[in-house]
Design an enzyme around this catalytic site. Structure first.
Site, PDB file in Angstrom:
ATOM      1  N   ASP A 132       0.855  -1.189   0.000  1.00  0.00           N
ATOM      2  CA  ASP A 132       0.000   0.000   0.000  1.00  0.00           C
ATOM      3  C   ASP A 132       0.896   1.245   0.000  1.00  0.00           C
ATOM      4  OD1 ASP A 132      -2.044   1.847   0.342  1.00  0.00           O
ATOM      5  OD2 ASP A 132      -2.160   1.529   2.518  1.00  0.00           O
TER       6      ASP A 132
ATOM      7  N   ASP B  86      -4.408   3.610   2.718  1.00  0.00           N
ATOM      8  CA  ASP B  86      -5.797   3.212   2.973  1.00  0.00           C
ATOM      9  C   ASP B  86      -5.887   1.752   3.431  1.00  0.00           C
ATOM     10  OD1 ASP B  86      -5.189   1.931   0.647  1.00  0.00           O
ATOM     11  OD2 ASP B  86      -6.813   2.784  -0.552  1.00  0.00           O
TER      12      ASP B  86
ATOM     13  N   ASP C  36      -1.764  -1.313  -3.719  1.00  0.00           N
ATOM     14  CA  ASP C  36      -2.096  -0.578  -4.950  1.00  0.00           C
ATOM     15  C   ASP C  36      -1.002  -0.739  -6.007  1.00  0.00           C
ATOM     16  OD1 ASP C  36      -0.126   1.289  -3.966  1.00  0.00           O
ATOM     17  OD2 ASP C  36      -1.726   2.158  -2.719  1.00  0.00           O
TER      18      ASP C  36
ATOM     19  N   ASP D  88      -4.796 -11.140 -15.216  1.00  0.00           N
ATOM     20  CA  ASP D  88      -5.828 -12.131 -14.945  1.00  0.00           C
ATOM     21  C   ASP D  88      -7.026 -11.797 -15.822  1.00  0.00           C
ATOM     22  OD1 ASP D  88      -7.224 -14.163 -13.400  1.00  0.00           O
ATOM     23  OD2 ASP D  88      -5.856 -13.643 -11.777  1.00  0.00           O
TER      24      ASP D  88
ATOM     25  N   ASP E  99      -8.993 -17.266 -15.722  1.00  0.00           N
ATOM     26  CA  ASP E  99      -9.730 -17.735 -14.552  1.00  0.00           C
ATOM     27  C   ASP E  99     -10.758 -18.809 -14.949  1.00  0.00           C
ATOM     28  OD1 ASP E  99     -10.265 -17.058 -11.658  1.00  0.00           O
ATOM     29  OD2 ASP E  99     -12.279 -16.713 -12.429  1.00  0.00           O
TER      30      ASP E  99
ATOM     31  N   GLU F 175      -6.685 -21.619 -15.842  1.00  0.00           N
ATOM     32  CA  GLU F 175      -6.965 -22.296 -14.577  1.00  0.00           C
ATOM     33  C   GLU F 175      -8.007 -23.395 -14.842  1.00  0.00           C
ATOM     34  OE1 GLU F 175      -8.565 -21.273 -10.062  1.00  0.00           O
ATOM     35  OE2 GLU F 175      -9.555 -20.432 -11.810  1.00  0.00           O
TER      36      GLU F 175
ATOM     37  N   HIS G 137      -3.389 -17.540  -4.552  1.00  0.00           N
ATOM     38  CA  HIS G 137      -4.264 -16.784  -3.655  1.00  0.00           C
ATOM     39  C   HIS G 137      -5.467 -17.589  -3.171  1.00  0.00           C
ATOM     40  CE1 HIS G 137      -6.060 -16.653  -7.556  1.00  0.00           C
ATOM     41  NE2 HIS G 137      -7.187 -16.209  -7.041  1.00  0.00           N
ATOM     42  N   ASP G 138      -5.643 -18.806  -3.689  1.00  0.00           N
ATOM     43  CA  ASP G 138      -6.755 -19.653  -3.263  1.00  0.00           C
ATOM     44  C   ASP G 138      -6.288 -20.801  -2.374  1.00  0.00           C
ATOM     45  OD1 ASP G 138      -8.590 -18.214  -4.868  1.00  0.00           O
ATOM     46  OD2 ASP G 138      -8.151 -19.466  -6.613  1.00  0.00           O
TER      47      ASP G 138
HETATM   48  C1  GLC Z   1     -10.829 -18.672  -9.499  1.00  0.00           C
HETATM   49  C2  GLC Z   1     -10.053 -17.655  -8.695  1.00  0.00           C
HETATM   50  C3  GLC Z   1     -10.753 -17.462  -7.387  1.00  0.00           C
HETATM   51  C4  GLC Z   1     -12.149 -16.961  -7.662  1.00  0.00           C
HETATM   52  C5  GLC Z   1     -12.907 -17.898  -8.612  1.00  0.00           C
HETATM   53  C6  GLC Z   1     -14.137 -17.255  -9.160  1.00  0.00           C
HETATM   54  O1  GLC Z   1     -10.796 -19.930  -8.922  1.00  0.00           O
HETATM   55  O2  GLC Z   1      -8.730 -18.040  -8.563  1.00  0.00           O
HETATM   56  O3  GLC Z   1     -10.056 -16.588  -6.536  1.00  0.00           O
HETATM   57  O4  GLC Z   1     -12.864 -16.834  -6.474  1.00  0.00           O
HETATM   58  O5  GLC Z   1     -12.121 -18.246  -9.718  1.00  0.00           O
HETATM   59  O6  GLC Z   1     -13.786 -16.228 -10.048  1.00  0.00           O
END
Ligand code: GLC
Length: 539
Positions: free
Chosen positions: A25, A29, A33, A102, A203, A245, A317-318
């Site tokens: 950041d 905030d 960013d 993404d 995605d 993905e 991130h998942d």
């Molecule tokens: C993918 C993303 C995830 C998101 C999902 C729906 O799996 O990596 O973070 O919640 O798609 O878009």
């Protein structure tokens, strides 16, 4: 530096995923960013990566942290402006770093102007951009469930129709059967290519061929036809890197997506290896079955050799932090983080490092009210509704919740870990007093320098990119050992997955071999806790 005018440059590359909300950041905030990312490019250059996969920065109401896009051609204001984004692309490029954006093509936000128009008027040209079915208010078209809980259909009384949403009601699915909708997406992709973006992460791409009436979500009959059209119409340049993905992919399907002729994508993210420790579902986490993990990697390594291309990753991130999941995030944190890195980066494919993985960041435990992720809150509600105790539900969340990976990046031991001057949107892990970038850079034995070394090795020795894969001792439940080889080179990777000593693994050909990387001094003899060795010989 890699020659990125070459068609397959990404086969020699290493990528780094930035989750913008949690990276850095700059405007106080509590939310990361784009100027923050720019300010850390020198750090990423030092690590040695070739590209950044940037999680979504588009305009979004952030119900799912940007995976719900309300304008594909604009930037979410707390992240910055389009000018910031252009500067990021240019500044990254100056350092030999390509930006991969993404792309969420399966659904938009329910606040996208297309959806607002679609749900207001059946005759809108945008109505058919989404998936609608007629029906009575109390009778959804079928009983499909949404990934983040509840039914996969929501009713819009104004027009008397149901719309389909695979993930949440705030993420209506786009109708890929509509060529006008597809054309809008292709034009949008070209808008970003024209800005200098070098590729895309797609995605949940395995969902776009869905047929809700037949209860088909992944791998619908038209999926690959759509992806080939995307490649022709939007990903025109051979040098663009595209990674899809695909949670539903197996090796055979991966060969379609990533066939070497390049008619679809560069590679996919598959998740079989990340699911080997799931019980009933992901929340029911079991101890890592190493034999199963080894079998899985062997299948992917040999199955795609010459017939596709692997991505290599242990975090995103998942997913939880890998050192907490499969290593030891206490006494042997440094050793096990390096061991897991060696195991992953020794294989064939393109490695992806998730922010903080390179300093061995760990999972976090929070009271339920302090989590942000909609999936976590839903799992909590559903667990209690099934009659489970709060303690048991929380164990699953501590082990697998997505916010484990989303806590702010730990730059320093100072307040808020140097991530922000203000209280961050998600708590900082208290262990930033010990685990942080400043400390890692000051310690030549840190996890950071081990990753830096692995990246450099991949660039130096062709065997990482070209070599075949042979698993050693498949039934050994404690040690993961494999050989990579070409006609000229041989590489041995040995990883002790336990905190106990294990017998040495060293085939005759590697006696006296050069040590390329190791997480203990003087490698040789029995394997110490979480020991990793990478040995190399010219054949
Ligand atoms: C993918 C993303 C995830 C998101 C999902 C729906 O799996 O990596 O973070 O919640 O798609 O878009």
């Amino acid at each position: 530096m890699l020659d990125k005018t070459k068609k397959d440059w990404w086969k020699s590359a290493v990528f780094y995923q930035v989750y913008p909300k949690s990276f850095q950041d700059t405007d106080g905030d509590g939310i990361g960013d784009i100027p923050g990312i720019i300010s850390r490019l020198d750090y990423l250059e030092k690590l040695g990566i070739d590209g950044i996969w940037l999680s979504p920065v588009y305009a979004s109401p952030q119900r799912d942290n940007g995976y719900d896009i309300s304008d594909y051609r604009d930037i979410h204001p707390p992240f910055g402006t389009m000018a910031d984004m252009e500067e990021l692309i240019a500044e990254a490029d100056r350092r030999g770093i390509t930006i991969i954006m993404d792309l969420v093509l399966n659904h938009s936000s329910d606040q996208h102007s297309w959806f607002l128009s679609a749900k207001a008027d059946k005759n809108s040209p945008y109505h058919d951009f989404y998936i609608w079915r007629d029906g009575a208010p109390d009778c959804p078209p079928n009983d499909m469930r949404a990934t983040f809980g509840g039914p996969a259909w929501s009713y819009v009384p104004e027009i008397g129709q149901w719309y389909f949403h695979q993930f949440s009601p705030w993420q209506p699915d786009l109708n890929w059967a509509n060529p006008a909708m597809r054309r809008e997406l292709y034009d949008m992709i070209r808008f970003w290519v024209d800005k200098g973006v070098g590729g895309f992460r797609l995605d949940v791409i395995d969902n776009i061929g869905k047929e809700p009436d037949n209860q088909i979500t992944c791998n619908g009959p038209k999926l690959h036809e759509y992806i080939r059209e995307l490649r022709r119409e939007a990903f025109r340049e051979d040098t663009l890197v595209t990674v899809g993905e695909a949670w539903s992919a197996n090796v055979d399907l991966a060969r379609l997506y990533a066939e070497p002729g390049g008619s679809e994508l560069s590679m996919i993210f598959q998740f079989e290896h990340m699911c080997v420790d799931y019980g009933r579902d992901k929340w029911d986490a079991r101890p890592l079955p190493l034999v199963k993990l080894k079998e899985c990697f062997q299948r992917w390594q040999t199955g795609l050799a010459g017939r596709g291309w692997n991505s290599l990753f242990l975090e995103n991130h998942d997913l939880p932090r890998i050192v907490s999941a499969w290593g030891d995030d206490k006494k042997y944190r440094v050793e096990s983080a390096k061991m897991l890195a060696a195991m992953c980066h020794g294989m064939q494919g393109t490695p992806y490092i998730y922010q903080g993985e390179e300093i061995g960041m760990t999972n976090i435990r929070l009271p339920i009210g302090e989590y942000d992720d909609l999936e976590i809150h839903n799992a909590y509600r559903e667990g209690l509704a099934r009659g489970e105790t709060p303690e048991r539900v929380m164990e699953g969340i501590y082990a697998k919740g997505r916010d484990n990976a989303r806590t702010p990046m730990q730059w320093t031991d100072g307040e808020y870990a140097g991530f922000s001057a203000a209280k961050p949107w998600l708590p900082v892990n208290p262990n930033h007093s010990e685990i942080n970038v400043r400390a890692a850079l000051a310690d030549p034995d840190s996890v950071f320098y081990f990753y830096q070394k692995l990246i450099a090795l991949r660039k130096k020795y062709p065997v990482f990119r070209e070599g075949g894969f042979t698993l050693l001792n498949p039934e050994d439940e404690n040690v993961f050992a494999y050989v990579r080889d070409t006609e000229e080179e041989r590489l041995l990777v040995v990883c002790n997955f336990t905190m106990w000593e294990q017998p040495e693994v060293c085939p005759a050909a590697f006696r006296g071999a050069e040590v390329l990387a190791a997480n203990y001094k003087d490698p040789g003899g029995p394997l110490r806790p979480y020991e990793a060795r990478m040995l190399y010989v010219k054949s």
